[in-house]
Every structure is written in C-alpha cells, then in structure tokens.
Design a protein around this motif. Sequence first.
Motif, mmCIF file in Angstrom:
data_model
loop_
_atom_site.group_PDB
_atom_site.id
_atom_site.type_symbol
_atom_site.label_atom_id
_atom_site.label_comp_id
_atom_site.label_asym_id
_atom_site.label_seq_id
_atom_site.Cartn_x
_atom_site.Cartn_y
_atom_site.Cartn_z
ATOM 1 N N ASP A 281 -28.020 -73.803 -78.098
ATOM 2 C CA ASP A 281 -27.244 -73.235 -79.200
ATOM 3 C C ASP A 281 -27.512 -73.949 -80.512
ATOM 4 N N SER A 282 -27.958 -75.173 -80.436
ATOM 5 C CA SER A 282 -28.341 -75.935 -81.628
ATOM 6 C C SER A 282 -29.459 -76.888 -81.237
ATOM 7 N N PHE A 283 -30.335 -77.207 -82.170
ATOM 8 C CA PHE A 283 -31.417 -78.156 -81.919
ATOM 9 C C PHE A 283 -31.107 -79.537 -82.499
ATOM 10 N N ARG A 284 -29.901 -79.700 -83.043
ATOM 11 C CA ARG A 284 -29.592 -80.978 -83.669
ATOM 12 C C ARG A 284 -28.096 -81.219 -83.663
ATOM 13 N N SER A 285 -27.736 -82.491 -83.507
ATOM 14 C CA SER A 285 -26.362 -82.928 -83.703
ATOM 15 C C SER A 285 -26.412 -84.295 -84.351
ATOM 16 N N GLY A 286 -26.138 -84.352 -85.649
ATOM 17 C CA GLY A 286 -26.197 -85.613 -86.374
ATOM 18 C C GLY A 286 -27.584 -86.200 -86.379
ATOM 19 N N ARG A 287 -27.717 -87.386 -85.788
ATOM 20 C CA ARG A 287 -28.991 -88.092 -85.747
ATOM 21 C C ARG A 287 -29.772 -87.828 -84.463
ATOM 22 N N VAL A 288 -29.355 -86.829 -83.716
ATOM 23 C CA VAL A 288 -29.991 -86.524 -82.437
ATOM 24 C C VAL A 288 -30.619 -85.134 -82.498
ATOM 25 N N PHE A 289 -31.875 -85.039 -82.058
ATOM 26 C CA PHE A 289 -32.611 -83.776 -82.061
ATOM 27 C C PHE A 289 -33.004 -83.400 -80.633
ATOM 28 N N LEU A 290 -33.095 -82.099 -80.378
ATOM 29 C CA LEU A 290 -33.595 -81.585 -79.112
ATOM 30 C C LEU A 290 -34.978 -80.995 -79.328
ATOM 31 N N ALA A 291 -35.878 -81.243 -78.381
ATOM 32 C CA ALA A 291 -37.232 -80.707 -78.476
ATOM 33 C C ALA A 291 -37.733 -80.354 -77.079
ATOM 34 N N GLY A 292 -38.665 -79.410 -77.018
ATOM 35 C CA GLY A 292 -39.241 -79.031 -75.738
ATOM 36 C C GLY A 292 -38.237 -78.352 -74.827
ATOM 37 N N ASP A 293 -38.361 -78.599 -73.518
ATOM 38 C CA ASP A 293 -37.491 -77.932 -72.552
ATOM 39 C C ASP A 293 -36.031 -78.299 -72.731
ATOM 40 N N ALA A 294 -35.740 -79.399 -73.364
ATOM 41 C CA ALA A 294 -34.344 -79.732 -73.665
ATOM 42 C C ALA A 294 -33.732 -78.718 -74.616
ATOM 43 N N ALA A 295 -34.577 -78.019 -75.376
ATOM 44 C CA ALA A 295 -34.116 -77.040 -76.356
ATOM 45 C C ALA A 295 -34.355 -75.604 -75.934
ATOM 46 N N HIS A 296 -35.336 -75.373 -75.062
ATOM 47 C CA HIS A 296 -35.656 -74.006 -74.632
ATOM 48 C C HIS A 296 -36.368 -74.053 -73.293
ATOM 49 N N VAL A 297 -35.943 -73.211 -72.376
ATOM 50 C CA VAL A 297 -36.502 -73.184 -71.029
ATOM 51 C C VAL A 297 -37.134 -71.820 -70.791
ATOM 52 N N HIS A 298 -38.398 -71.798 -70.368
ATOM 53 C CA HIS A 298 -39.173 -70.576 -70.236
ATOM 54 C C HIS A 298 -39.514 -70.286 -68.785
ATOM 55 N N SER A 299 -39.741 -69.012 -68.487
ATOM 56 C CA SER A 299 -40.532 -68.678 -67.312
ATOM 57 C C SER A 299 -41.934 -69.200 -67.561
ATOM 58 N N PRO A 300 -42.636 -69.671 -66.509
ATOM 59 C CA PRO A 300 -43.999 -70.167 -66.729
ATOM 60 C C PRO A 300 -45.005 -69.066 -67.031
ATOM 61 N N ALA A 301 -44.615 -67.811 -66.853
ATOM 62 C CA ALA A 301 -45.553 -66.710 -67.087
ATOM 63 C C ALA A 301 -45.994 -66.687 -68.546
ATOM 64 N N GLY A 302 -47.281 -66.587 -68.754
ATOM 65 C CA GLY A 302 -47.805 -66.502 -70.116
ATOM 66 C C GLY A 302 -48.125 -67.830 -70.747
ATOM 67 N N GLY A 303 -47.719 -68.928 -70.112
ATOM 68 C CA GLY A 303 -48.085 -70.249 -70.613
ATOM 69 C C GLY A 303 -47.542 -70.553 -71.989
ATOM 70 N N GLN A 304 -46.229 -70.366 -72.200
ATOM 71 C CA GLN A 304 -45.650 -70.595 -73.518
ATOM 72 C C GLN A 304 -44.790 -71.855 -73.603
ATOM 73 N N GLY A 305 -44.262 -72.330 -72.478
ATOM 74 C CA GLY A 305 -43.306 -73.428 -72.516
ATOM 75 C C GLY A 305 -43.882 -74.711 -73.051
ATOM 76 N N LEU A 306 -44.927 -75.233 -72.426
ATOM 77 C CA LEU A 306 -45.533 -76.478 -72.875
ATOM 78 C C LEU A 306 -46.043 -76.343 -74.301
ATOM 79 N N ASN A 307 -46.634 -75.206 -74.611
ATOM 80 C CA ASN A 307 -47.213 -75.013 -75.945
ATOM 81 C C ASN A 307 -46.149 -74.999 -77.035
ATOM 82 N N THR A 308 -45.075 -74.279 -76.797
ATOM 83 C CA THR A 308 -43.975 -74.268 -77.766
ATOM 84 C C THR A 308 -43.393 -75.657 -77.921
ATOM 85 N N SER A 309 -43.346 -76.405 -76.834
ATOM 86 C CA SER A 309 -42.762 -77.738 -76.844
ATOM 87 C C SER A 309 -43.590 -78.717 -77.659
ATOM 88 N N VAL A 310 -44.902 -78.711 -77.457
ATOM 89 C CA VAL A 310 -45.771 -79.602 -78.224
ATOM 90 C C VAL A 310 -45.675 -79.273 -79.716
#
Length: 474
Positions: A281-310
């Motif tokens: 619902d948010s990628f940030r709270s104060g001095r803390v940020f979320l990135a990668g799977d902590a922020a979005h979880v994908h089906s592995p189909a299409g190979g988007q999860g790791l790429n979006t995360s990097v």
Amino acid sequence: MSDAMVDVVIVGAGPTGLALGIDLARRGVDALVVEKADGLFPGSRGKGIQPRTMEVLEDLGVLDSILALGGSYPTGMIWQDGERLGEHRMFDEDEVKAASAGSAFNVPWMVPQWRTQEILFARLEELGGRVEFGREVVGFEQDAETVTVRFASGPEVRARYLVAADGGRSVVRRALGIGMTGETVDPDPILVADVRINGLDRDNWHVFPPSGDGKVGYLAICPLAGTEDFQLVAQFPEGTSIDLSLDGVREVAAARSHLSPEDITEVRWASDFRPRAALADSFRSGRVFLAGDAAHVHSPAGGQGLNTSVQDAYNLGWKLGAVLRGSAPVSLLNTYEEERRPIAAQMLGISTGVHRGEVKRGAATVQLGLGYRESSLTEETRASVSEVRAGDRAPDGTLEGVRLFDAFRGPHWTLLALGVQAPELPEGVRVVRGSEAQESYGTGLFLVRPDGYVGWAGDEPKGLADYISRLGIR
C-alpha cells in the motif's frame, strides 16, 4: 547503545539488496547489507533477465560476468507419450526485437538467480561494500534523524535510512504495518526444483502438457544456462501437499514424462509456492523504504519480478546517494514511491496476464518502454516532440562515433546537446555534444538522469539551470 553507525542498512542479500548495495557503494555511501540466512539464496527461481535490466547491470559493472555465465533461452519442445510433437516459442522474438530498438540487448538472457546473486555479491565486495550473514532483523525504531535496527543476535546498528529488500514475507514491512493488496493468481500450488537429469538434451525447454482429463498437471524442464542443472516446474491440484524430496521429485517426473525415476539423479534445491500478485500500500514510511518483493510480489510467469526489483534499487540508489551527500533536497526521496509504485502495479498486471495466457511474452515484458513521463522530476519544455520525450528511457546509440551508453555509464548526470549549443553546467554533469540530430533523439538538449531516464528536455537552455538548481546537481 548502538554499536555502529552507517548511512544505509539494506535488509536482504537478494538481487534487490545487492544491486542497491552496489549502486550506493560506487557513490561513496556507507551501506551495510544484512541477511538472515548464513549465505546467498541457493535456487534458480528468477532466471530471466530482461533487456532493460541488462542495461542496468551493464551500468553497475557486472555485464561481462552475466554474459559469460548465462545464456540464451532454448526453444520450447512439446512432448506427448514420449514423442516430440514440435517446437514452441517461449516468447515472440520478432516483437521483442522490434521493442528493443535503441538497446544493445534484444532478447531475454537466462542466468539462474543464485548465480546472479554471486555475481552481484562479488561486485559489491570489489567496490568495498559488505554483507553480514546470519543477521536476522527482529525490530527497529526510527526518529527524526536515524533508524536503529535490532537483530536476533549481535549488536544494533544505527543508520540514516533503512531499506527493506527482505522478500514477500518482509519482516520490515510487517513491522511498519504496511499492508499488501492483491489476489491469488492461481490456487494450484507449483513445485520448482533445480535438478540433475540424465536422458534429456540441453537444447530445448521441455514441456509436458497436462492430461486431457486434468488428473495430471503440466511439467516443464528447462536447462539452466551456464550450469549442468535443469529447472523443473510442475503444477498440482489445489490443496496438494508437495513432496520436495528426491523421491517426490522423481515420482512427479516419471508420472508426467517419459523419464524414469532414476533419470533424476539429484535435487539441488526445491521449493513450492502459490502464485499470487500483491502490491504494498506504500513504499515508504519515514526513513524506511520497501523495494523488490517486499513491495510487490509477482507470479513468475513472464520474468518480471526480479527485473522490476533490480530497477527499484536502481531508482532508489541515486536518490539516496544525492540526499546523503547533501547535494539534493530530502524531498527527492518522495519521488521513489511516486515513480516506482505505478510501474510495479503495471508489471504485476503483465505478470498475471502472462500466467493466465492473456498477455504474450513480447514487447510488454522487456521493460524498455517503461518511463516516468508523469513524474514530478520530469520537465518537457518543447512545444512539439516527435522523438524521445522527457521521462522516457534514454535510448542507446552512437553520436559521432561514441556509444551513448558509454557516456551515460557511472553515477553522474549526462547532457546530450544535439545541434544546440550546450550551456555551462556543474561538474556533476557530463556533456556529450553532437553537431547534428541523433537517430533516436533528433535535436535538442536532453538531461539524462543517473538511472538512464531523460529528466529534462528542451530546444534551448531556458529552464535547464532552474531544473539543475532544484535537484541540487553539482
């Protein structure tokens, strides 16, 4: 009392955390990567690297290793009753190549996730960065100036910022109370395992379709480029308890293919999961940020999860670096969520669509067309635009014999001055001049961000100095 003080603590030594660590290290930022496990993740899970991520990895200095230790995707081969029925293209090669104009990379590249992480880890150490393994985060507190991170064992660490790159079950995200909104993509559980196999060639991605009565699910066995392993993927009916042992994997392969149990000689890693799609619902709270799977979880189909995360890491790295150096206002960090959350939502939709057979692997999955035209960091000052716009990914190409991505490479900003006189600029901006139009850009001034997107564009310098001043570029 805390025992250490660093600029940034990154939780998780997966591709996201390691890529961010590299980007910060090359900017002189004191970042510490902490990992709960005693070593790097051992499985192949995210094995596909899309063309846009290849560009990112080139800038981070790991492309040669990625190319040397990976390989191209094999052609799919459909099997039935022990016979080859015919080839199956895993993605639309013509569409992918058409979408890759302006890039040196025009097909996805296969590297098992464990090897990608080894390559990133080596690069991080080369730059003087560090990872502390066996450091399980159990809590943290933040105030106006710092975040204090507590561990199951060992001393606390204080940091200016904390980045959660600790996966879909992120401890940090849960501690913040940030929810995940999403859906179950498919209720049927999936087995994925890295195995050694006798009796299958390594020239094809072997696909064994499900039985017509639905009693036996599909099986796919893909040779993992640069290794002796295969990745085995099998789907099961909802509610199945999957046996991850060697005997369990052997039973599945023998029941769904012409392979005998003994052909599976070793299971090197195995896991099971239920495909889902969820967005924080948010990628940030104060001095803390979320990135990668902590922020979005994908089906592995299409190979988007790791790429979006990097690419999350690539977006956040230069912004943290600029703020920590004192050259940019703290408000720059607000643009991380502004830019990356819509992209993550878009890619989640594509991943889900590919999984359900509604979207093909092609132009939509290479990620070269993603951009930030609506970002508050984007200024397009031209009245008429027929080529690249501000907010777009800056295409590769050549200019008077110089490759543009060679000029872009590094933590700096770059100004392309094409058929227009370049103004005087701060030392932090590299100027590349061309007396005439460039194929992808036409003419004009294009200020390219450190992450390879056009931040400002104009026919003349008017407004450029104000933009540079606003972002603290120096």
